[in-house]
Design a protein around this motif. Structure first.
Motif, short mmCIF file in Angstrom:
data_model
loop_
_atom_site.label_atom_id
_atom_site.label_comp_id
_atom_site.label_asym_id
_atom_site.label_seq_id
_atom_site.Cartn_x
_atom_site.Cartn_y
_atom_site.Cartn_z
N UNK A 1 -49.30 40.07 -13.94
CA UNK A 1 -50.14 39.77 -15.10
C UNK A 1 -50.05 38.30 -15.52
N UNK A 2 -48.86 37.71 -15.42
CA UNK A 2 -48.69 36.33 -15.89
C UNK A 2 -49.47 35.34 -15.03
N UNK A 3 -49.94 35.77 -13.88
CA UNK A 3 -50.77 34.87 -13.06
C UNK A 3 -52.12 34.57 -13.74
N UNK B 1 -53.67 44.28 -10.59
CA UNK B 1 -53.44 43.58 -9.33
C UNK B 1 -54.72 43.27 -8.59
N UNK B 2 -55.61 44.26 -8.52
CA UNK B 2 -56.89 44.05 -7.82
C UNK B 2 -57.73 43.02 -8.54
N UNK B 3 -57.82 43.13 -9.87
CA UNK B 3 -58.64 42.19 -10.64
C UNK B 3 -58.18 40.76 -10.47
N UNK B 4 -56.86 40.52 -10.54
CA UNK B 4 -56.37 39.16 -10.39
C UNK B 4 -56.45 38.68 -8.94
N UNK B 5 -56.20 39.56 -7.98
CA UNK B 5 -56.30 39.17 -6.57
C UNK B 5 -57.72 38.75 -6.20
N UNK B 6 -58.71 39.40 -6.82
CA UNK B 6 -60.11 39.05 -6.55
C UNK B 6 -60.49 37.68 -7.09
N UNK C 1 -50.51 42.43 -3.24
CA UNK C 1 -49.42 43.26 -2.73
C UNK C 1 -48.49 43.70 -3.87
N UNK C 2 -48.22 42.77 -4.80
CA UNK C 2 -47.35 43.11 -5.93
C UNK C 2 -48.01 44.15 -6.84
N UNK C 3 -49.33 44.07 -7.00
CA UNK C 3 -50.03 45.08 -7.78
C UNK C 3 -49.90 46.46 -7.16
N UNK C 4 -50.01 46.54 -5.83
CA UNK C 4 -49.81 47.81 -5.14
C UNK C 4 -48.39 48.33 -5.32
#
Length: 417
Positions: A242-244, A302-307, A387-390
Motif C-alpha cells: 500500500x505504501x507504494x 496489489x493488482x491496482x498498484x501493479x497496474x 507478487x507481494x499483493x498475491x
C-alpha cells in the motif's frame, strides 16, 4: 455466509453503528482532534530543508522517527495492559505535546534527531490503547466492525482537515504549526482524561493470578499464537504494497510526464473515495468471513498498484486508484476488527501493539525498498508489488489445520476442511 438477504445484514451493521457505546464516540472525538493537529510527520521535512539542512539530514530524522514508532507501539501495548487504556493514552498525548512544542526552538541537528525520535515513540504509545478501548467496549463482531469503522472515519476526516490547516499554518509560521500540533495532542489527552473510563475488570483471585501470569509472559505468549503471527506477516507485506502509493506512484507520475499537481489529484481521489465509501463498504462486507474479505482486499490493492506501471494518462491512472482504494477500504476496518476477535481478554494491548509494530515496519521499510527497486527498474517494482499483493492475499486465508491424530493412525477416511 449469511442466509439473510444483503439488505438485512447491512441494516444490522447500521444498527450496530447507532448502538455503539459512548466510549467509542469519545475515542472518535479524541482521534479527530489529534489527527486535525498532526502536522509534524507531514511537514518536518519541509521545515528542516527550509532551515538549510540537507535532504540526507531530513531522511535521517525520518528514519529515527520510524524506528521510534515501532518501539512506541511495543511500549504502548505493554502499558495498555499494565496501567490501563486511559492513562496510557493520556501519557502519550501529554509527552508528545511537550516534545512537539519544543521542536521549533531546537538548534543543533543531533538534538532535533533525538527529540523527533522520542516523538516517534510517544506519538505511537496511545495507538494500542485506543484499539484496546474499542475491543473492550463491544461484544459482537458487528459492533467491533462498527467501532473500528468510526475510528477509521475520524482518522480520515482529521487527516483531510489537518492537511489543509497545516498548509495554511506552514505558510505563516512553523512555530505556530508545531505549537498547534502540541495543542491538539494536549486537547486529545484532556478529552480522554475527563471523559473516558477504563472498562471495569473482574477482581477475583483467579483473575488476579491469571493477570500476573500474562504480565510475566507478555509478548512471548502472544507470539506463540500462530494465527496472530500469520496475521502480522500479512500486515507487513500488505503495508509494503500500500505504501507504494506514496513512493512508486509519484515516481511513475513524474516519469510519464505528468505534474505534481496531477499526483495530488490522484491522491485526492483516493481520500475522497475513502471518506464517502469506506463505511458503506464495511457494512456490505461485514456478513462475509473476514479472512476471505482480507484476501480479496489485499489482492485488489496489489493488482491496482501493479497496474500503475502500465498506465500513462490520468484517466487510466484514476482507474487504478479506484481499484487499489477499493482494496484499502475493504481491508482497513476489517483488519483491526478481525484482530480483536483473535485476542485473549488480558492480552488486548499487546496484540494491538504487535499489530502496530507490523504496520509501522511495513510502512517504514516500504519506501526504502520501493525506492531502491525502482532505481533498478520501474518494471521490477511493479512486479514486486504484484507478487507481494498475491502473498498478502494468501497469508490472509485461514491456515489449514492438521488432520486429527486418530485419523492419521491407519484410518483411511479424512475429515473435510
Amino acid at each position: 455466509m449469511s442466509s439473510a438477504p444483503p439488505e438485512v445484514d447491512e441494516q444490522r451493521f447500521r444498527d450496530a453503528l447507532r448502538g455503539l457505546p459512548g466510549r467509542v464516540w469519545i475515542i472518535g472525538l479524541g482521534i479527530l482532534v489529534n489527527q486535525v493537529g498532526n502536522f509534524l510527520p507531514v511537514f518536518i521535512v519541509l521545515y528542516l530543508t527550509e532551515r538549510g539542512y540537507s535532504a540526507g539530514a531530513a531522511g535521517l530524522v525520518l528514519g529515527v522517527s520510524g524506528v521510534g514508532k515501532v518501539l512506541g507501539n511495543a511500549v504502548g501495548g505493554h502499558l495498555a495492559d499494565r496501567i490501563g487504556r486511559r492513562w496510557t493514552i493520556v501519557l502519550s498525548a501529554v509527552t508528545t505535546a511537550g516534545l512537539t512544542a519544543a521542536v521549533p526552538f531546537l538548534g543543533p541537528l543531533p538534538l532535533i534527531v533525538a527529540v523527533v525520535g522520542l516523538i516517534g515513540v510517544t506519538s505511537q504509545i496511545y495507538r494500542p490503547a485506543v484499539a484496546a478501548v474499542l475491543v473492550d467496549a463491544v461484544t459482537t463482531n458487528q459492533q467491533r466492525l462498527a467501532a473500528f469503522g468510526v475510528f477509521r472515519f475520524a482518522m480520515n476526516v482529521g487527516a483531510a482537515l489537518g492537511g489543509v490547516i497545516g498548509g495554511v499554518l506552514a505558510g505563516t509560521s512553523y512555530v505556530e504549526l508545531f505549537l498547534g500540533n502540541a495543542a491538539a495532542c494536549l486537547l486529545f489527552g484532556v478529552v480522554v482524561a475527563m471523559l473516558l473510563r477504563d472498562a471495569p475488570q473482574s477482581r477475583s483471585d483467579q483473575d488476579d493470578a491469571d493477570t500476573q501470569a500474562d504480565r510475566a509472559v507478555g509478548y512471548r505468549q502472544a507470539l506463540a499464537d500462530r494465527t496472530l503471527v500469520r496475521f502480522l506477516l500479512m500486515t507487513v507485506v500488505a503495508e509494503f504494497v500500500y505504501i507504494q502509493s506514496t513512493v512508486g506512484l509519484p515516481l511513475h507520475v513524474s516519469d510519464v510526464g505528468l505534474s505534481p499537481g496531477d499526483f495530488g489529484l490522484l491522491i485526492g481521489l483516493n481520500g475522497l473515495l475513502v471518506l464517502l465509501l469506506e463505511l458503506p463498504i464495511t457494512g456490505a462486507v461485514s456478513r462475509y468471513r473476514p479472512e476471505y474479505v482480507l484476501a480479496i482486499g489485499n489482492l485488489l490493492t496489489g493488482v491496482g498498484l501493479a497496474l500503475t506501471g502500465f498506465m500513462t494518462g490520468m484517466v487510466l491512472l484514476s482507474a487504478t486508484v479506484l481499484i487499489w482504494t477499493l482494496g484499502e477500504m475493504t481491508t482497513s476496518t476489517i483488519s483491526q476488527a478481525y484482530l480483536g476477535s483473535l485476542t485473549p481478554p488480558r492480552m488486548v494491548g499487546r496484540y494491538q501493539g504487535l499489530y502496530g509494530i507490523a504496520y509501522t515496519t511495513g510502512t517504514g521499510a516500504g519506501p526504502l525498498i520501493g525506492g531502491a527497486v525502482y532505481a533498478i527498474g520501474p518494471w521490477a517494482l511493479w512486479a514486486l508489488v504484484g507478487a507481494a499483493g498475491l502473498l498478502a492475499a494468501q497469508l490472509s486465508l485461514p491456515r489449514r489445520r492438521a488432520a486429527p491424530q486418530s485419523d492419521r493412525q491407519g484410518n483411511e477416511h479424512h475429515v473435510p476442511l
